[in-house]
Write a protein that holds these residues in place. Structure first.
Motif, short mmCIF file in Angstrom:
data_model
loop_
_atom_site.label_atom_id
_atom_site.label_comp_id
_atom_site.label_asym_id
_atom_site.label_seq_id
_atom_site.Cartn_x
_atom_site.Cartn_y
_atom_site.Cartn_z
N ALA A 197 0.78 -1.29 -0.10
CA ALA A 197 0.10 0.15 -0.04
C ALA A 197 0.83 1.22 -0.03
O ALA A 197 0.61 2.19 -0.69
N LEU A 198 2.06 1.23 0.72
CA LEU A 198 2.96 2.42 1.17
C LEU A 198 3.77 2.70 -0.19
O LEU A 198 3.59 3.84 -0.73
N LYS A 199 4.17 1.67 -0.83
CA LYS A 199 5.02 1.92 -2.07
C LYS A 199 3.93 2.07 -3.32
O LYS A 199 4.47 2.96 -4.05
N THR A 200 2.91 1.66 -3.34
CA THR A 200 2.03 1.87 -4.28
C THR A 200 1.80 3.24 -4.43
O THR A 200 1.92 4.12 -5.28
N GLY A 201 1.39 3.76 -3.09
CA GLY A 201 1.06 5.30 -3.15
C GLY A 201 2.30 6.25 -3.34
O GLY A 201 1.99 7.28 -4.17
#
Length: 324
Positions: free
Chosen positions: A176-180
């Motif tokens: 989730a963090l890397k995608t954002g």
């Protein structure tokens, strides 16, 4: 910068816009039901918070953030079947309210819908986002299989358990963090630091969950306290208890692990007392703190202003002090 609460309100509003009033009703109604149960919305919030570190345009990250949340809830539907869990977030699980077949099929649609939402990622970073999401989805299945395998093993080591929860829980937070971050325009170094932040906070988060399952308040935890004890789940607490227990304590603990004859309250109380005697609560708390500190170190390396990172830092602190 938006606060975590503002981000989760935005996520909840966007989830409500998803239309599950389709036919056949028996397929789509359970999806609307499970998404309406709420939850912390941590994963989509992390996607948007990471994006906002590098861009003012949150709109571009909303669809993939929702995809990650829908996927997370799909995994819960199937997990609840495998665990025979009756309660999720204080309400009957889908397989209890409907049946196993419904939970399986509705879960399958949620998985496909998650990919449809992820596919709305801006085209310039669509391939890496899809590749990471697919890799993460496989890792979550690997983690679930390890969890199932551990049920029939008496020799599970603490490091094996940590790898299992890394796969089952932490990788989706990291994804989730890397995608954002990618959608927001972050370079690879910053995106990777946020990924590692997610891994470490995810490990700490699951260890906190292990603690709450034994020492939490059922009214706030949202599911029955002692569930892990009743099903002999190989948690960090039980693994260390089996390692540390000697003579009478070990005999008593093994005795309870073999008992499934309708004494749930007594089993929970007795095993919890053994945990207290063996000091495994502190062992678990110390490991949780270890991963939390690693997560904060990762966050500090992200190359944006400290004021921009405050909400992620506060969220990490909140996850460690939570009661639900």
């Amino acid at each position: 910068m938006k606060t975590f609460n503002e981000i989760t309100e935005l996520v909840s509003a966007e989830i409500e816009k998803l239309d599950w009033t389709k036919q056949p009703k028996g397929l789509y109604e359970p999806i609307g039901y499970v998404l309406a149960l709420g939850g912390k919305r941590i994963r989509p919030a992390l996607t948007l918070m990471a994006c906002e570190l590098f861009s003012d345009n949150l709109q571009q990250a909303i669809a993939p953030a929702l995809g990650i949340e829908v996927f997370h809830n799909f995994t819960l539907l199937h997990d609840d079947i495998m665990d025979r869990a009756d309660i999720r977030r204080g309400r009957p699980t889908v397989h209890k309210k409907w049946n196993d077949n419904t939970a399986i099929l509705s879960g399958d649609v949620m998985q496909i819908s998650a990919y449809q939402l992820i596919a709305e990622t801006p085209v310039e970073c669509l391939k890496p986002v899809l590749d990471l999401f697919s890799k993460t989805a496989i890792e979550i299945c690997e983690g679930q299989q390890y969890d199932v395998d551990f049920e029939n093993r008496d020799d599970v080591e603490a490091d094996e358990y940590l790898e299992m929860i890394r796969l089952k829980t932490a990788v989706l937070l990291a994804c989730a963090l890397k995608t954002g971050a990618w959608i927001g325009g972050a370079d690879e170094k910053n995106a990777q630091e946020l990924y590692e932040f997610g891994i470490n906070i995810g490990l700490a988060f699951q260890l906190k969950d292990d603690l709450l399952d034994v020492y939490g308040d059922e009214a706030t935890f949202g599911k029955k306290i002692g569930g892990d004890i009743l099903c002999n789940k190989k948690t960090y607490l039980l693994i260390h208890a089996l390692k540390l227990a000697k003579a009478e304590n070990l005999a008593e603990l093994n005795g309870w692990l073999k008992k499934n004859d309708g004494q749930p309250d007594e089993k929970i109380k007795s095993v919890t007392n053994l945990y207290n005697c063996l000091g495994v609560k502190k062992i678990c708390e110390d490991k949780m703190s270890f991963f939390y500190e690693k997560a904060i170190a990762n966050l500090e390396k992200v190359g944006v202003g400290e004021n921009k990172k405050q909400e992620l830092r506060k969220l990490a602190e909140k996850l460690m002090s939570r009661n639900d």
